[in-house]
Design an enzyme around this catalytic site. Sequence first.
Site, PDB file in Angstrom:
ATOM      1  N   LYS A 181      -8.094   2.078  60.474  1.00 50.98           N
ATOM      2  CA  LYS A 181      -9.284   1.330  60.266  1.00 50.98           C
ATOM      3  C   LYS A 181      -8.176  -0.090  59.372  1.00 50.98           C
ATOM      4  O   LYS A 181      -7.491   0.261  58.553  1.00 50.98           O
ATOM      5  CB  LYS A 181     -10.180   2.013  59.612  1.00 50.98           C
TER       6      LYS A 181
ATOM      7  N   GLU B  36      -8.472  -1.634  68.004  1.00 49.15           N
ATOM      8  CA  GLU B  36      -9.743  -1.697  69.251  1.00 49.15           C
ATOM      9  C   GLU B  36     -10.614  -1.718  68.731  1.00 49.15           C
ATOM     10  O   GLU B  36     -10.457  -2.487  66.810  1.00 49.15           O
ATOM     11  CB  GLU B  36     -10.395   0.008  67.916  1.00 49.15           C
TER      12      GLU B  36
ATOM     13  N   GLY C 197     -15.457   9.992  68.585  1.00 51.31           N
ATOM     14  CA  GLY C 197     -16.307  10.251  68.005  1.00 51.31           C
ATOM     15  C   GLY C 197     -17.051   9.599  67.400  1.00 51.31           C
ATOM     16  O   GLY C 197     -16.395   8.709  66.886  1.00 51.31           O
TER      17      GLY C 197
ATOM     18  N   SER D 186      -8.714  10.325  62.584  1.00 52.10           N
ATOM     19  CA  SER D 186      -8.398   8.631  62.338  1.00 52.10           C
ATOM     20  C   SER D 186      -8.657   8.695  60.881  1.00 52.10           C
ATOM     21  O   SER D 186      -9.004   9.704  60.278  1.00 52.10           O
ATOM     22  CB  SER D 186     -10.071   8.142  62.721  1.00 52.10           C
TER      23      SER D 186
ATOM     24  N   ASP E  44      -8.509   0.105  64.571  1.00 51.43           N
ATOM     25  CA  ASP E  44      -9.182   0.191  64.905  1.00 51.43           C
ATOM     26  C   ASP E  44     -10.229  -1.075  63.900  1.00 51.43           C
ATOM     27  O   ASP E  44     -10.029  -0.838  62.687  1.00 51.43           O
ATOM     28  CB  ASP E  44     -10.267   1.252  64.818  1.00 51.43           C
TER      29      ASP E  44
ATOM     30  N   ASP F 213     -15.150  -0.877  72.165  1.00 50.52           N
ATOM     31  CA  ASP F 213     -15.933   0.465  71.785  1.00 50.52           C
ATOM     32  C   ASP F 213     -16.954   0.559  71.374  1.00 50.52           C
ATOM     33  O   ASP F 213     -18.136   0.529  72.425  1.00 50.52           O
ATOM     34  CB  ASP F 213     -15.212   0.699  69.696  1.00 50.52           C
TER      35      ASP F 213
ATOM     36  N   LYS G 131     -17.715   7.166  74.042  1.00 50.09           N
ATOM     37  CA  LYS G 131     -18.468   8.326  73.096  1.00 50.09           C
ATOM     38  C   LYS G 131     -19.561   8.374  73.496  1.00 50.09           C
ATOM     39  O   LYS G 131     -20.316   7.898  74.261  1.00 50.09           O
ATOM     40  CB  LYS G 131     -18.733   7.134  71.969  1.00 50.09           C
TER      41      LYS G 131
END
Length: 369
Positions: free
Chosen positions: A164, A214, A291, A136, A189, A239, A263
């Site tokens: 991101k 995401e 994570g 990530s 994400d 998420d 997660k």
Amino acid sequence: MMISRIERYRVRLPLRIPFETSYGRLTEKAFDILLVTDELGNQGIGELVPFEQPDYIEETIETARIISQNHLIPLLTNKEITHPKEVADLFYEVKGNQMAKSSLETAIWDLYAKRHNQSLKNYFNKTRLQIPVGVSIGIQTNLDELLNQITSYVEQGYQRVKLKIRPGYDLEPVQEIRRKFPNLALMVDANSAYAIEDMQHLKKLDIYDLAMIEQPFAANDFLDHAQLQGELKTKICLDENIRSLKDCELAFSLGSCQSINLKIPRVGGITEAMKIVEFCQEKGLLVWLGGMFESGVGRALNLQFASQKIFTFPGDISASDRYYYEDILEQPIEIQHGEIHVPEGLGIGVTLSEKKLLKYGLHETIFIR
């Protein structure tokens, strides 16, 4: 088994590179390492992972400490536990606070496996010894630096990149990444940075062959996510929305997503995570393991759980040196040829470094029977 003692190390590890998302910038990670000891002297290890600010979900590390100390640990007092699955039932009366629950529940799973001389992965179905992993990457102001980072991670063997994004930082970096890495497994994400009014803009990401988008909308926006998924060919992955099996069932019923970032701490521990995996398998939802900037303890737990063959999509389980200068384990977790070996010792399979724990953390005993 009976819980006879619980100890805690309050740890802070500096990040090698600051990590920026749509909701903030992280330069170090605070977490607690919990040591749970039974009446025979066996010891399980858990990790308390919430961030210090309530920007990812409502829990923070400080509120989780309070809930654990005042409400969860008393529920374990003088209780005979025959199997870790019972812990979720013991904690049921405490609403929410999933990460606080997970830190204790996962430690008890580790304790249980060690008590029975087993690796934790032996309690899961159809496991393997090598896990393909992804990485990530936070928001970068310099696109050349972003591309250099990705080049380095690809050369190290990471099999998937997650970028991101936020409004104003989305189409351009994705376009540049795709130009240089046309065949890279790439996803983005948003960490809830967008709203339904941004739908037409988000639809522009459809042309870049992304593995998934995401969490574009807020953590309670099941309906808005469903509307967006209906307009996209790209998978939406949820998420922050997913705190329990019930949330997965709701998302599936509404068509809110085609993928779940699971997660373990966010759903309260291994027992609930196993239910979610079974549901996703039954319904054909892609499920993969996310994570929380874990230390080697949480990373080893994730590796044990991700050893299940249902996890075909590379998760956010990077090597120890991806985020930190040094880990708190005797032997750091390393990547080789795009995969990480599942630790083979008892329980989660790793050994803490007391020297490093004392270097970065503060020890305290929080329960004695």
